[in-house]
Design an enzyme around this catalytic site. Structure first.
Site, PDB file in Angstrom:
ATOM      1  N   VAL A 100      -5.144 -43.113  15.617  1.00 51.50           N
ATOM      2  CA  VAL A 100      -5.485 -42.718  16.704  1.00 51.50           C
ATOM      3  C   VAL A 100      -5.591 -43.775  17.607  1.00 51.50           C
ATOM      4  O   VAL A 100      -6.462 -44.783  17.541  1.00 51.50           O
ATOM      5  CB  VAL A 100      -6.912 -41.750  16.864  1.00 51.50           C
ATOM      6  CG1 VAL A 100      -7.302 -41.432  18.025  1.00 51.50           C
ATOM      7  CG2 VAL A 100      -6.560 -40.590  15.877  1.00 51.50           C
TER       8      VAL A 100
ATOM      9  N   ILE B  74      26.062 -39.712  27.587  1.00 59.80           N
ATOM     10  CA  ILE B  74      26.177 -39.296  28.748  1.00 59.80           C
ATOM     11  C   ILE B  74      26.314 -40.302  29.884  1.00 59.80           C
ATOM     12  O   ILE B  74      26.759 -40.225  31.143  1.00 59.80           O
ATOM     13  CB  ILE B  74      25.030 -38.552  29.112  1.00 59.80           C
ATOM     14  CG1 ILE B  74      23.664 -39.234  29.228  1.00 59.80           C
ATOM     15  CG2 ILE B  74      24.821 -37.257  28.392  1.00 59.80           C
ATOM     16  CD1 ILE B  74      22.234 -38.842  29.911  1.00 59.80           C
TER      17      ILE B  74
ATOM     18  N   LYS C 102      12.722 -41.581  33.597  1.00 58.00           N
ATOM     19  CA  LYS C 102      12.634 -40.312  33.815  1.00 58.00           C
ATOM     20  C   LYS C 102      12.380 -40.155  35.585  1.00 58.00           C
ATOM     21  O   LYS C 102      13.121 -39.323  35.884  1.00 58.00           O
ATOM     22  CB  LYS C 102      11.750 -39.481  33.219  1.00 58.00           C
ATOM     23  CG  LYS C 102      12.020 -39.488  31.562  1.00 58.00           C
ATOM     24  CD  LYS C 102      13.185 -38.663  31.392  1.00 58.00           C
ATOM     25  CE  LYS C 102      13.316 -37.289  31.512  1.00 58.00           C
ATOM     26  NZ  LYS C 102      14.760 -36.840  31.177  1.00 58.00           N
TER      27      LYS C 102
ATOM     28  N   GLY D 171      21.953 -31.875  22.843  1.00 62.17           N
ATOM     29  CA  GLY D 171      21.681 -30.683  22.290  1.00 62.17           C
ATOM     30  C   GLY D 171      21.444 -30.484  20.728  1.00 62.17           C
ATOM     31  O   GLY D 171      20.970 -29.788  20.208  1.00 62.17           O
TER      32      GLY D 171
ATOM     33  N   TYR E 200       9.184 -45.499  30.114  1.00 61.97           N
ATOM     34  CA  TYR E 200       9.855 -44.120  29.571  1.00 61.97           C
ATOM     35  C   TYR E 200       9.675 -43.418  30.971  1.00 61.97           C
ATOM     36  O   TYR E 200      10.658 -42.929  31.308  1.00 61.97           O
ATOM     37  CB  TYR E 200       9.083 -43.582  28.640  1.00 61.97           C
ATOM     38  CG  TYR E 200       9.324 -41.926  28.558  1.00 61.97           C
ATOM     39  CD1 TYR E 200      10.726 -41.536  28.392  1.00 61.97           C
ATOM     40  CD2 TYR E 200       8.306 -41.236  28.612  1.00 61.97           C
ATOM     41  CE1 TYR E 200      10.818 -40.060  28.503  1.00 61.97           C
ATOM     42  CE2 TYR E 200       8.533 -39.800  28.641  1.00 61.97           C
ATOM     43  CZ  TYR E 200       9.863 -39.219  28.634  1.00 61.97           C
ATOM     44  OH  TYR E 200       9.937 -37.907  28.731  1.00 61.97           O
TER      45      TYR E 200
ATOM     46  N   THR F  71       9.518 -34.295  32.775  1.00 67.08           N
ATOM     47  CA  THR F  71       8.461 -34.374  32.170  1.00 67.08           C
ATOM     48  C   THR F  71       7.157 -34.688  33.218  1.00 67.08           C
ATOM     49  O   THR F  71       7.414 -35.078  34.265  1.00 67.08           O
ATOM     50  CB  THR F  71       8.561 -35.667  31.277  1.00 67.08           C
ATOM     51  OG1 THR F  71       7.216 -36.126  30.805  1.00 67.08           O
ATOM     52  CG2 THR F  71       9.042 -36.822  31.916  1.00 67.08           C
ATOM     53  N   ASP F  72       5.869 -34.215  32.640  1.00 67.30           N
ATOM     54  CA  ASP F  72       4.845 -34.093  33.336  1.00 67.30           C
ATOM     55  C   ASP F  72       4.376 -35.801  33.729  1.00 67.30           C
ATOM     56  O   ASP F  72       3.646 -36.081  34.422  1.00 67.30           O
ATOM     57  CB  ASP F  72       3.770 -33.508  32.739  1.00 67.30           C
ATOM     58  CG  ASP F  72       3.348 -33.814  31.369  1.00 67.30           C
ATOM     59  OD1 ASP F  72       3.822 -34.969  30.814  1.00 67.30           O
ATOM     60  OD2 ASP F  72       2.565 -33.157  30.863  1.00 67.30           O
ATOM     61  N   GLU F  73       5.011 -36.651  32.856  1.00 69.56           N
ATOM     62  CA  GLU F  73       4.623 -37.887  32.708  1.00 69.56           C
ATOM     63  C   GLU F  73       4.857 -38.563  33.789  1.00 69.56           C
ATOM     64  O   GLU F  73       4.426 -39.834  34.350  1.00 69.56           O
ATOM     65  CB  GLU F  73       5.002 -38.692  31.659  1.00 69.56           C
ATOM     66  CG  GLU F  73       4.775 -38.063  30.214  1.00 69.56           C
ATOM     67  CD  GLU F  73       4.690 -38.956  29.113  1.00 69.56           C
ATOM     68  OE1 GLU F  73       4.963 -40.146  29.296  1.00 69.56           O
ATOM     69  OE2 GLU F  73       4.907 -38.512  27.827  1.00 69.56           O
TER      70      GLU F  73
ATOM     71  N   ARG G  29      -2.625 -47.941  23.228  1.00 65.72           N
ATOM     72  CA  ARG G  29      -1.315 -48.200  23.799  1.00 65.72           C
ATOM     73  C   ARG G  29      -1.516 -48.623  25.142  1.00 65.72           C
ATOM     74  O   ARG G  29      -2.574 -48.334  26.005  1.00 65.72           O
ATOM     75  CB  ARG G  29      -0.628 -46.737  23.995  1.00 65.72           C
ATOM     76  CG  ARG G  29       0.632 -46.834  24.761  1.00 65.72           C
ATOM     77  CD  ARG G  29       0.886 -45.330  25.245  1.00 65.72           C
ATOM     78  NE  ARG G  29       1.628 -44.681  23.891  1.00 65.72           N
ATOM     79  CZ  ARG G  29       2.053 -43.179  23.833  1.00 65.72           C
ATOM     80  NH1 ARG G  29       1.694 -42.231  25.059  1.00 65.72           N
ATOM     81  NH2 ARG G  29       2.564 -42.664  22.999  1.00 65.72           N
TER      82      ARG G  29
HETATM   83  P1  TYD Z   1       2.806 -38.646  22.243  1.00 59.91           P
HETATM   84  O1  TYD Z   1       3.369 -37.475  21.340  1.00 59.91           O
HETATM   85  O2  TYD Z   1       3.772 -40.004  22.100  1.00 59.91           O
HETATM   86  O3  TYD Z   1       3.375 -38.194  23.823  1.00 59.91           O
HETATM   87  P2  TYD Z   1       2.939 -38.798  25.148  1.00 59.91           P
HETATM   88  O4  TYD Z   1       2.715 -40.236  25.097  1.00 59.91           O
HETATM   89  O5  TYD Z   1       4.589 -38.495  25.904  1.00 59.91           O
HETATM   90  O6  TYD Z   1       1.965 -37.876  25.673  1.00 59.91           O
HETATM   91  O7  TYD Z   1       1.554 -38.990  22.365  1.00 59.91           O
HETATM   92  C1  TYD Z   1       0.414 -37.898  22.659  1.00 59.91           C
HETATM   93  C2  TYD Z   1      -0.806 -38.649  22.841  1.00 59.91           C
HETATM   94  O8  TYD Z   1      -1.245 -39.194  21.681  1.00 59.91           O
HETATM   95  C3  TYD Z   1      -1.097 -39.851  23.612  1.00 59.91           C
HETATM   96  O9  TYD Z   1      -2.145 -39.839  24.184  1.00 59.91           O
HETATM   97  C4  TYD Z   1      -0.680 -41.012  22.753  1.00 59.91           C
HETATM   98  C5  TYD Z   1      -1.413 -40.285  21.525  1.00 59.91           C
HETATM   99  N1  TYD Z   1      -0.817 -40.929  20.184  1.00 59.91           N
HETATM  100  C6  TYD Z   1      -1.819 -41.629  19.100  1.00 59.91           C
HETATM  101  O10 TYD Z   1      -3.094 -41.571  19.515  1.00 59.91           O
HETATM  102  N2  TYD Z   1      -1.244 -42.154  18.099  1.00 59.91           N
HETATM  103  C7  TYD Z   1      -0.143 -42.023  17.793  1.00 59.91           C
HETATM  104  O11 TYD Z   1       0.609 -42.586  16.843  1.00 59.91           O
HETATM  105  C8  TYD Z   1       0.831 -41.296  18.827  1.00 59.91           C
HETATM  106  C9  TYD Z   1       2.090 -41.271  18.519  1.00 59.91           C
HETATM  107  C10 TYD Z   1       0.208 -40.856  19.821  1.00 59.91           C
END
Ligand code: TYD
Length: 327
Positions: free
Chosen positions: A196, A54, A144, A8, A140, A116-118, A262
């Site tokens: 990005v 938890i 989940k 919370g 992650y 989450t949708d993930e 990533r």
């Molecule tokens: P994020 O906010 O980490 O959420 P998720 O991976 O759970 O969707 O990332 C959202 C999108 O943004 C994802 O496609 C990864 C991209 N991203 C970047 O391109 N650069 C960054 O530094 C981060 C944190 C995320």
């Protein structure tokens, strides 16, 4: 009702606590206060507070005493951190969920698992429905999915009154500056690079935190036992989001840097929310209004995020981005 809200003091959890208190419920917050939990997020909000994990049954028993329901927001939630090390994700998201389920089972109370949708993995086209298979891509989302599957097993095996919500990418005030929107907004305000990943054409659905909390509240109050409820948002690709942040902050477009992608990066998420809509849920905030409001909040609340960025998150940032930005 008296409701236990785990996690919370985190981003979505703290908004949810404010919402319940506003509705007249009594709230007990259980939060471990890891890097992203912040008691200041609940300043001025009437609640009982227990600091703890938890995954610790003794702590859960103390915090949950006398509660009529538990809503589980407590989670390690950042994909990039899970890639650096998944141990804490398994402990909190899998083992922690198990401990909460055991408590809810013996106390015979409702448990809402905030997911989450993930867990669906990426979807090239169309939209994920609640009965679709789970194909998590990251440590992650696998953790989940592990929590979700335990909830469903407890419903089936023990008759637990459990249900699951699966929300889209959430944004808004008080979000720790590691996820895309708060990281890029605060970096833009500081004139720092916006890293990005890859081509930036990955697509996410963006859901304002208040709309997300309304979805969870509706599921808590009116969802059916064993139900799974998707809560989707407005779809954008990452470059579109980045562009809007540049415009709203007035930052230099040359801050955008395409960096190494990533590993395992999901290309697209998209949710079919018709089941929750049948219960009456509607988003009330457009992405445009929400992002304008959110950028304004971060502009005004440097007092909230500057200490975070100069502290714990600085070490993480270097580990995650230094080599990428140097390359
Ligand atoms: P994020 O906010 O980490 O959420 P998720 O991976 O759970 O969707 O990332 C959202 C999108 O943004 C994802 O496609 C990864 C991209 N991203 C970047 O391109 N650069 C960054 O530094 C981060 C944190 C995320």
């Amino acid at each position: 009702m008296r409701i236990l809200v785990t996690g919370g003091c985190g981003f979505i959890g703290s908004h949810f606590v404010k919402r319940l208190v506003g509705a007249g419920d009594k709230v007990v917050v259980l939060d471990k206060l890891t890097y992203s939990g912040n008691v200041d997020n609940l300043e001025g909000v009437e609640h009982a507070f227990v600091q703890g994990d938890i995954a610790d049954p003794g702590v859960v028993a103390v915090a949950a005493e006398g509660c009529d329901a538990v809503v589980n927001f407590a989670a390690e939630s950042h994909v990039d951190r899970s890639i650096l090390g998944a141990g804490e994700f398994i402990r909190t998201d899998v083992l922690g969920t198990h401990v909460l389920l055991e408590w809810a089972r013996q106390a015979e109370v409702r448990l809402v698992q905030v997911s989450t949708d993930e867990v669906y993995g990426d979807v090239a086209d169309g939209a994920s429905r609640e009965e679709d298979p789970l194909r998590p891509s990251s440590p992650y989302s696998a953790s989940k999915a592990g929590g979700d599957l335990q909830v469903l097993a407890y419903v089936r095996t023990y008759g637990l009154d459990g249900l699951i919500t699966r929300g889209a990418n959430t944004y808004g005030p008080f979000q720790y500056p590691e996820k895309l929107i708060p990281l890029f907004v605060t970096n833009a305000l500081d004139g720092e690079a916006l890293p990005v990943y890859g081509d930036g054409r990955q697509r996410r659905e963006w859901l304002h935190v208040e709309d997300h909390c309304a979805a969870i509240e509706l599921a808590l109050r009116e969802g059916e036992t064993g139900g799974i409820y998707n809560a989707g948002g407005e779809e954008r690709d990452n470059l579109e989001v980045t562009q809007r942040i540049l415009e709203l902050t007035g930052a230099d477009p040359n801050l955008v840097r395409h960096v190494e992608d990533r590993p395992g990066h999901d290309r697209r998420y998209c949710l079919d929310s018709s089941r929750l809509e049948a219960l009456g849920w509607r988003r009330t905030r457009s992405f445009e209004d929400g992002i304008v409001e959110t950028v304004a909040w971060y502009r005004d609340r440097r007092d909230w995020w500057e200490p975070i960025k100069s502290g714990e998150s600085r070490r993480y940032y270097e580990q995650q981005y230094a080599a990428r930005l140097a390359g």
